[in-house]
Design a protein around this motif. Structure first.
Motif, short mmCIF file in Angstrom:
data_model
loop_
_atom_site.label_atom_id
_atom_site.label_comp_id
_atom_site.label_asym_id
_atom_site.label_seq_id
_atom_site.Cartn_x
_atom_site.Cartn_y
_atom_site.Cartn_z
N ALA A 405 0.86 -1.18 0.00
CA ALA A 405 0.00 0.00 0.00
C ALA A 405 0.90 1.24 0.00
O ALA A 405 1.75 1.41 0.88
N TYR A 406 0.70 2.09 -0.99
CA TYR A 406 1.58 3.25 -1.15
C TYR A 406 0.72 4.52 -1.17
O TYR A 406 -0.16 4.67 -2.03
N ALA A 407 1.02 5.43 -0.23
CA ALA A 407 0.34 6.73 -0.19
C ALA A 407 1.22 7.73 -0.93
O ALA A 407 2.18 8.27 -0.37
N ARG A 408 0.88 7.95 -2.19
CA ARG A 408 1.73 8.81 -3.02
C ARG A 408 1.52 10.28 -2.66
O ARG A 408 0.38 10.73 -2.53
N PRO A 409 2.61 11.06 -2.49
CA PRO A 409 2.45 12.48 -2.20
C PRO A 409 2.05 13.24 -3.46
O PRO A 409 2.08 12.70 -4.58
N GLY A 410 1.65 14.49 -3.28
CA GLY A 410 1.32 15.31 -4.44
C GLY A 410 2.52 15.51 -5.35
O GLY A 410 3.69 15.41 -4.94
N LYS A 411 2.26 15.83 -6.59
CA LYS A 411 3.32 16.01 -7.56
C LYS A 411 4.25 17.15 -7.13
O LYS A 411 3.82 18.27 -6.88
N LEU A 443 1.07 -7.10 4.70
CA LEU A 443 0.91 -5.79 4.07
C LEU A 443 2.15 -4.94 4.35
O LEU A 443 2.58 -4.83 5.50
N ILE A 444 2.67 -4.35 3.29
CA ILE A 444 3.77 -3.39 3.41
C ILE A 444 3.21 -2.01 3.08
O ILE A 444 2.63 -1.81 2.02
N GLU A 445 3.38 -1.08 4.04
CA GLU A 445 2.85 0.27 3.86
C GLU A 445 4.00 1.25 3.58
O GLU A 445 4.99 1.25 4.31
#
Length: 537
Positions: A405-411, A443-445
């Motif tokens: 699970a990857y919480a991508r930051p804003g561009k 799960l890998i966060e």
């Protein structure tokens, strides 16, 4: 004498050092240069002696002009006077002017002499009767006049016989010519003013001439007094300058020599521990240099120790698979069973692959610091990098049973300066490590977010976690604490060590701690300076 620091190869040319090179003074020591600069200042001060020489010449010229004017006055005063009146007037004038007045007739015969008519107005001093300090003064006069290139003056002597023709100042006079003056030196080197002029035509005789002489000792006294003051100032300034030069040499040259000797000992490497003096009491550039050299020496020693330890670890790690490979190959000659031979070949192949992996990782680990020192950092978007890395890892078989699970930051929100290839290696190693310790279906966060002047990347797993006393050791090279079900030799134990070296090479930090809220697993945190941070890189 310090040993020269020899370098086997020609050092690279520093373009910024061209303005620091010395041409004419490169062969001189720093102490000599300090003394030379201060002595040059004293030499400029000594130039005042030239001014005093010109001052003496001006005084002499004024006295010559004064003597010529006095001759004109004397000539006018003697017009139309009887011989008795002239003699009386000559005595009066000579006494008041402190001169010697002589009158010669048209044939050059002396007819009047103030010294014969009255007490002499002055007397020449015999230098042999004077004290030693006068001899020293005359010697200094000669030395100074030689230094300032003074034109030498002739010596004054009384002619014998005393006739008009014996005096150059009277020899070429005509009734219409003006006064002629000159200066010579008395036996004690004081100036003697000599001036001659024709007397106006009178009824008492035509073609008479008058000669005036005076010993201007006051000129010598004034000039010597001024020269003495200047010389005393020069001597005092020279002493102060030399003392200051020695002080500068002691406070600058001696510490630099001490640092240079310590640096030579560090280069020779003949002593196990060499302490570069840090000079904590000095807050100037020398103190900064000493502390910088001390820190550099400490870092160099640390790197040498790390290299020696790394070499020992490499030797130990390679010996194990080599020993296993050697045992398997030796057993092949003694085993006839096909199944056993196949097992020994499998062991040998595994050992070969393990050695190949070790050599590749060791080579990469040994190049990390050097390559980062030469690499020009560019802006890197951590968010996009992790996107691309995770996309490529989806095809790996090892990650098929693990969820990420990857919480991508804003561009553009997680921009750092660095080497994108090396940073990708960091996250790949940590994610690969998390996959190794995660259970099936775990799960890998992954979270990447800006935090003040840093960009923080957190990678959490659901594995067994890492004990507090092991959280520093896991970053050591060849650390071999692996999952129990993992095949032996699958990892070299260099992944996390390489990751730490890369992060620290980017002025960042890598930490490990427990997952929040008491959940099982470990959380790796990587902090890197933001691209817009003012932190030095």
């Amino acid at each position: 004498m310090e040993q020269a620091i020899a370098t086997p190869n020609k050092p690279p040319v520093d373009p910024d050092s061209s303005d620091l090179s010395l041409q004419w003074s490169r062969r001189l020591s720093l102490t000599t240069r300090i003394l030379a600069v201060n002595i040059l200042a004293i030499a400029l001060l000594a130039g005042s002696l030239f001014y005093l020489n010109n001052y003496r010449d001006r005084l002499t010229e004024e006295r010559l002009a004064q003597a010529e004017l006095q001759l004109l006055i004397i000539g006018d005063a003697l017009v139309d006077r009887s011989d008795t009146e002239q003699r009386k007037l000559v005595v009066q004038l000579a006494t008041h002017l402190r001169n010697r007045i002589r009158i010669y007739d048209g044939n050059g015969i002396k007819v009047i002499d103030s010294f014969l008519l009255a007490e002499p107005a002055y007397e020449f001093i015999d230098p042999d009767t004077q004290p030693l300090r006068k001899d020293i003064a005359r010697l200094l006069d000669k030395a100074i006049e030689f230094v300032v290139l003074t034109e030498p003056l002739g010596s004054y002597t009384e002619p014998t016989p005393d006739t008009g023709e014996a005096w150059p100042e009277l020899r070429d006079l005509t009734p219409v010519s003006g006064p002629v003056s000159n200066v010579r030196l008395a036996p004690d080197r004081t100036p003697v003013i000599i001036a001659g002029a024709p007397l106006p035509r009178t009824g008492n005789g035509d073609g008479n001439t008058v000669l005036l002489t005076s010993n201007a000792r006051d000129i010598t006294r004034i000039v010597r007094a001024e020269r003495s003051s200047v010389v005393l100032v020069i001597i005092a300034a020279a002493l102060v300058s030399i003392l200051l030069s020695l002080f500068l040499a002691r406070t600058i040259v001696r510490p630099i020599r001490k640092l240079a000797r310590a640096a030579v000992r560090v280069r020779l490497g003949r002593e196990p521990e060499i302490a570069i003096p840090r000079m904590p009491g000095r807050r100037d550039e020398i103190g900064q240099l000493s502390r910088a050299l001390s820190d550099m020496s400490g870092a160099l020693r640390h790197r040498i120790d790390a290299t020696e330890a790394f070499a020992a670890d490499v030797s130990h790690e390679i010996k194990n698979p080599l020993a296993s490979l050697r045992s398997a190959l030796e057993g092949l000659d003694r085993v006839d069973d096909a199944d056993l031979r196949r097992q020994l070949l499998d062991v040998a192949n595994d050992d070969v692959r393990r050695i190949d992996r070790l050599i590749s990782d060791i080579s990469d680990a040994s190049r990390v610091d050097a390559e980062l020192a030469r690499t020009r950092f560019e802006p890197v978007d951590i968010g996009r990098m992790l996107d691309e890395l995770l996309a490529s890892m989806e095809q790996r078989e090892a990650s098929s049973k693990i969820k990420i699970a990857y919480a991508r930051p804003g561009k553009g929100a997680a921009m750092v300066f660095g080497d994108d290839g090396r940073l990708e290696r960091v996250f790949a190693n940590i994610i690969d490590n998390a996959i190794s310790f995660s259970p099936d279906g775990g799960l890998i966060e992954i979270l990447a977010t800006p935090d003040g002047e840093d960009v923080v990347v957190q990678i959490s797993d659901e594995g067994p976690g890492i004990p507090v006393d092991q959280r520093e050791k896991i970053f050591a090279r060849f650390h071999s604490d692996r999952p129990a079900d993992e095949a032996f030799g699958k990892h070299s134990g260099l992944g996390l060590a390489i990751a730490k070296s890369i992060v620290e090479g980017h002025e960042g930090r890598i930490l490990v701690h427990d997952k929040p809220a008491g959940m099982p697993g470990a959380c790796f945190e990587i902090r890197l300076p933001k691209a817009d941070s003012d932190r030095p890189r």
